[in-house]
Write an enzyme that holds these catalytic residues in place. Structure first.
Site, PDB file in Angstrom:
ATOM      1  N   GLY A   7       0.820  -1.217   0.000  1.00  0.00           N
ATOM      2  CA  GLY A   7       0.000   0.000   0.000  1.00  0.00           C
ATOM      3  C   GLY A   7       0.852   1.265   0.000  1.00  0.00           C
ATOM      4  O   GLY A   7       0.407   2.321   0.447  1.00  0.00           O
ATOM      5  N   ILE A  12      -0.302   7.293   3.677  1.00  0.00           N
ATOM      6  CA  ILE A  12       0.686   7.105   4.741  1.00  0.00           C
ATOM      7  C   ILE A  12       1.857   6.250   4.248  1.00  0.00           C
ATOM      8  O   ILE A  12       3.029   6.557   4.527  1.00  0.00           O
ATOM      9  CB  ILE A  12       0.046   6.481   6.000  1.00  0.00           C
ATOM     10  CG1 ILE A  12      -1.183   7.306   6.427  1.00  0.00           C
ATOM     11  CG2 ILE A  12       1.049   6.422   7.146  1.00  0.00           C
ATOM     12  CD1 ILE A  12      -1.983   6.693   7.558  1.00  0.00           C
ATOM     13  N   GLY A  13       1.550   5.204   3.480  1.00  0.00           N
ATOM     14  CA  GLY A  13       2.616   4.326   2.975  1.00  0.00           C
ATOM     15  C   GLY A  13       3.639   5.096   2.155  1.00  0.00           C
ATOM     16  O   GLY A  13       4.853   4.867   2.269  1.00  0.00           O
ATOM     17  N   ASP A  57      -2.006  -7.200  -5.945  1.00  0.00           N
ATOM     18  CA  ASP A  57      -2.889  -7.288  -4.779  1.00  0.00           C
ATOM     19  C   ASP A  57      -2.166  -8.103  -3.703  1.00  0.00           C
ATOM     20  O   ASP A  57      -1.503  -9.097  -4.033  1.00  0.00           O
ATOM     21  CB  ASP A  57      -4.174  -8.011  -5.234  1.00  0.00           C
ATOM     22  CG  ASP A  57      -5.292  -7.924  -4.206  1.00  0.00           C
ATOM     23  OD1 ASP A  57      -5.024  -8.140  -3.012  1.00  0.00           O
ATOM     24  OD2 ASP A  57      -6.433  -7.646  -4.620  1.00  0.00           O
ATOM     25  N   THR A 119      -5.319   1.275  13.522  1.00  0.00           N
ATOM     26  CA  THR A 119      -5.950   2.583  13.709  1.00  0.00           C
ATOM     27  C   THR A 119      -6.547   2.715  15.115  1.00  0.00           C
ATOM     28  O   THR A 119      -6.909   1.704  15.735  1.00  0.00           O
ATOM     29  CB  THR A 119      -7.082   2.758  12.663  1.00  0.00           C
ATOM     30  OG1 THR A 119      -7.953   3.804  13.074  1.00  0.00           O
ATOM     31  CG2 THR A 119      -7.924   1.504  12.507  1.00  0.00           C
ATOM     32  N   ASP A 120      -6.694   3.964  15.579  1.00  0.00           N
ATOM     33  CA  ASP A 120      -7.347   4.198  16.878  1.00  0.00           C
ATOM     34  C   ASP A 120      -8.817   3.758  16.844  1.00  0.00           C
ATOM     35  O   ASP A 120      -9.424   3.523  17.886  1.00  0.00           O
ATOM     36  CB  ASP A 120      -7.229   5.672  17.309  1.00  0.00           C
ATOM     37  CG  ASP A 120      -7.832   6.677  16.332  1.00  0.00           C
ATOM     38  OD1 ASP A 120      -8.313   6.274  15.248  1.00  0.00           O
ATOM     39  OD2 ASP A 120      -7.816   7.882  16.648  1.00  0.00           O
ATOM     40  N   GLU A 121      -9.379   3.619  15.637  1.00  0.00           N
ATOM     41  CA  GLU A 121     -10.796   3.269  15.537  1.00  0.00           C
ATOM     42  C   GLU A 121     -11.098   1.866  16.057  1.00  0.00           C
ATOM     43  O   GLU A 121     -12.253   1.540  16.334  1.00  0.00           O
ATOM     44  CB  GLU A 121     -11.280   3.400  14.086  1.00  0.00           C
ATOM     45  CG  GLU A 121     -11.185   4.820  13.574  1.00  0.00           C
ATOM     46  CD  GLU A 121     -12.120   5.087  12.406  1.00  0.00           C
ATOM     47  OE1 GLU A 121     -13.134   4.393  12.277  1.00  0.00           O
ATOM     48  OE2 GLU A 121     -11.813   6.002  11.622  1.00  0.00           O
ATOM     49  N   TYR A 143     -15.390  -0.515   8.587  1.00  0.00           N
ATOM     50  CA  TYR A 143     -13.947  -0.304   8.392  1.00  0.00           C
ATOM     51  C   TYR A 143     -13.166  -0.737   9.629  1.00  0.00           C
ATOM     52  O   TYR A 143     -12.233  -1.546   9.557  1.00  0.00           O
ATOM     53  CB  TYR A 143     -13.667   1.173   8.073  1.00  0.00           C
ATOM     54  CG  TYR A 143     -12.220   1.583   8.298  1.00  0.00           C
ATOM     55  CD1 TYR A 143     -11.201   1.141   7.449  1.00  0.00           C
ATOM     56  CD2 TYR A 143     -11.856   2.405   9.373  1.00  0.00           C
ATOM     57  CE1 TYR A 143      -9.874   1.500   7.670  1.00  0.00           C
ATOM     58  CE2 TYR A 143     -10.540   2.780   9.594  1.00  0.00           C
ATOM     59  CZ  TYR A 143      -9.553   2.328   8.740  1.00  0.00           C
ATOM     60  OH  TYR A 143      -8.244   2.683   8.965  1.00  0.00           O
ATOM     61  N   LYS A 147     -10.287  -3.737  10.475  1.00  0.00           N
ATOM     62  CA  LYS A 147      -8.938  -3.464  11.018  1.00  0.00           C
ATOM     63  C   LYS A 147      -8.719  -4.237  12.319  1.00  0.00           C
ATOM     64  O   LYS A 147      -7.626  -4.748  12.568  1.00  0.00           O
ATOM     65  CB  LYS A 147      -8.741  -1.959  11.236  1.00  0.00           C
ATOM     66  CG  LYS A 147      -8.775  -1.116   9.971  1.00  0.00           C
ATOM     67  CD  LYS A 147      -7.674  -1.468   8.981  1.00  0.00           C
ATOM     68  CE  LYS A 147      -6.306  -1.083   9.470  1.00  0.00           C
ATOM     69  NZ  LYS A 147      -5.267  -1.346   8.419  1.00  0.00           N
ATOM     70  N   LEU A 183     -11.425  14.574   5.299  1.00  0.00           N
ATOM     71  CA  LEU A 183     -11.985  15.847   5.791  1.00  0.00           C
ATOM     72  C   LEU A 183     -11.133  17.091   5.487  1.00  0.00           C
ATOM     73  O   LEU A 183     -11.651  18.076   4.939  1.00  0.00           O
ATOM     74  CB  LEU A 183     -12.240  15.755   7.307  1.00  0.00           C
ATOM     75  CG  LEU A 183     -12.823  17.014   7.954  1.00  0.00           C
ATOM     76  CD1 LEU A 183     -14.206  17.353   7.406  1.00  0.00           C
ATOM     77  CD2 LEU A 183     -12.902  16.853   9.480  1.00  0.00           C
ATOM     78  N   PRO A 198     -19.278  20.142   3.374  1.00  0.00           N
ATOM     79  CA  PRO A 198     -20.147  19.399   4.298  1.00  0.00           C
ATOM     80  C   PRO A 198     -19.510  19.122   5.653  1.00  0.00           C
ATOM     81  O   PRO A 198     -18.312  18.862   5.751  1.00  0.00           O
ATOM     82  CB  PRO A 198     -20.400  18.081   3.559  1.00  0.00           C
ATOM     83  CG  PRO A 198     -19.237  17.914   2.652  1.00  0.00           C
ATOM     84  CD  PRO A 198     -18.753  19.292   2.292  1.00  0.00           C
ATOM     85  N   VAL A 199     -20.356  19.189   6.684  1.00  0.00           N
ATOM     86  CA  VAL A 199     -19.957  18.773   8.038  1.00  0.00           C
ATOM     87  C   VAL A 199     -21.059  17.836   8.530  1.00  0.00           C
ATOM     88  O   VAL A 199     -22.236  18.193   8.491  1.00  0.00           O
ATOM     89  CB  VAL A 199     -19.826  19.998   8.985  1.00  0.00           C
ATOM     90  CG1 VAL A 199     -19.668  19.551  10.433  1.00  0.00           C
ATOM     91  CG2 VAL A 199     -18.637  20.877   8.572  1.00  0.00           C
TER      92      VAL A 199
END
Ligand SMILES: NC(=O)c1ccc[n+]([C@@H]2O[C@H](COP(=O)([O-])OP(=O)(O)OC[C@H]3O[C@@H](n4cnc5c(N)ncnc54)[C@H](O)[C@@H]3O)[C@@H](O)[C@H]2O)c1
Length: 299
Positions: A7, A12-13, A57, A119-121, A143, A147, A183, A198-199
């Site tokens: 990736g 980020i990669g 892939d 991720t923090d998610e 998502y 992860k 965002l 949009p928000v």
């Protein structure tokens, strides 16, 4: 050290590859299937002798087989946009879960180590305080569920087959090479053409932000100094609500708040993400950037 970075044409990669090319000790094979999120120009090839790109892939096991001489797999490859995962999670399961299974079987077969970029998610939402690396995973959208699944697979392969691993959990990133669907670049691009931006909901969701180059420095520190078979949070130095962030962008670019367009909230929108940074700081990590400084650098 020879790294299989996956990736590496994404946000980020590519920043990670650009950072490692500043040093001579890394040789990099970048495997990327080139989804809509990839851009060839994201990587500045400053050391062609230490860099190879392969369009493939991560599920393509015959391609992985050709790189059994690497030391580490560093897995950035993923479908990364939460909104897309809410529309359909098929590709997310295919790349973020099946793809990690494929990399792990490659590691198992050839005795390799894996650094999984997470991720923090995966922790889910927290009203007050911050998650530590010991907090349970509680993903709440498709998502983050993929992860978290990937992390569980990595840990299961370690327990079952002894594959050494590292996991990093990064906060929301910003900086160069970010896809315009996200965002900050989306807001900047809209307001520069005086279009409404949009928000979601009232914009009250709180996110923690980390500069992508700081995130990549932290990943490099984990690779070089991290304790094997452990997880490392990589939060940012500041948290802000989405509405405060959009207002900061408008102010920085001298645009009116009337450009804000409140739209129906994202389904299952997590309220707040927050992680502690004491473990990554113990490796010598510190921050170089704030949102305000970065936004001013763009004006
Ligand atoms: N962006 C963030 O704020 C953030 C925060 C924390 C963690 N992460 C994680 O960091 C990693 C990179 O995120 P990003 O924002 O750079 O994503 P991105 O969408 O910008 O890039 C992902 C890259 O992976 C490639 N890819 C996707 N599926 C693939 C597959 N099956 N095989 C090979 N290549 C594939 C794409 O072509 C793209 O170049 C992801 O794992 C993401 O979950 C992102």
């Amino acid at each position: 050290m020879k790294l299989l970075v996956t990736g590496g044409l994404g946000f980020i990669g590519s920043n990670f590859i650009n950072l490692l090319q500043e040093e001579n000790e890394y040789s990099i094979v970048n495997i990327d299937k080139m989804t809509y999120a990839a851009k060839f120009e994201n990587v500045s090839i400053t050391k062609p002798e230490n860099y190879e790109f392969v369009k493939a892939d991560i599920n393509d096991e015959s391609t992985l087989e050709k790189y059994s001489d690497i030391d580490w797999v560093i897995n950035f490859a993923a479908e990364s946009h939460v909104d897309n995962s809410i529309k359909s999670s098929t590709e997310f399961v295919q790349s973020n879960v099946q793809g990690v299974r494929s990399l792990l079987d490659f590691c198992r077969k050839h005795d390799k180590m894996i650094l999984q970029i997470s991720t923090d998610e995966v922790y889910g939402s927290i009203e007050k305080g911050s998650f530590t690396e010991e907090s349970p995973l509680n993903p709440r959208n498709p998502y983050s569920a993929t992860k978290a699944s990937a992390e569980l697979l990595v840990k299961a392969y370690h327990e079952t087959y002894g594959i050494p691993y590292l996991i990093t959990r990064g906060a929301n990133n910003y900086g160069p090479n970010q896809h315009p669907e996200k965002l900050i670049p989306k807001t900047i691009s809209n307001i520069l053409s005086n279009k409404k931006t949009p928000v979601y909901g009232r914009g009250l969701q709180i996110r923690n932000w980390v500069y992508v180059k700081d995130h990549c420095n932290a990943i490099k520190l984990v690779l070089e100094r991290g304790i094997k078979n452990q997880d490392y949070n990589i939060p940012g130095p500041e948290e802000t609500s989405n509405i405060s962030l959009v207002k900061l962008i408008l102010k920085t670019f001298n645009k009116p708040e009337s450009l804000i367009d409140f739209v129906p909230d994202r389904l299952g929108h997590d309220f707040r993400y927050s992680m502690g940074d004491s473990k990554i700081r113990k490796l010598g990590f510190s921050y170089s950037m704030t949102l305000e400084k970065y936004l001013h650098s763009l004006v």
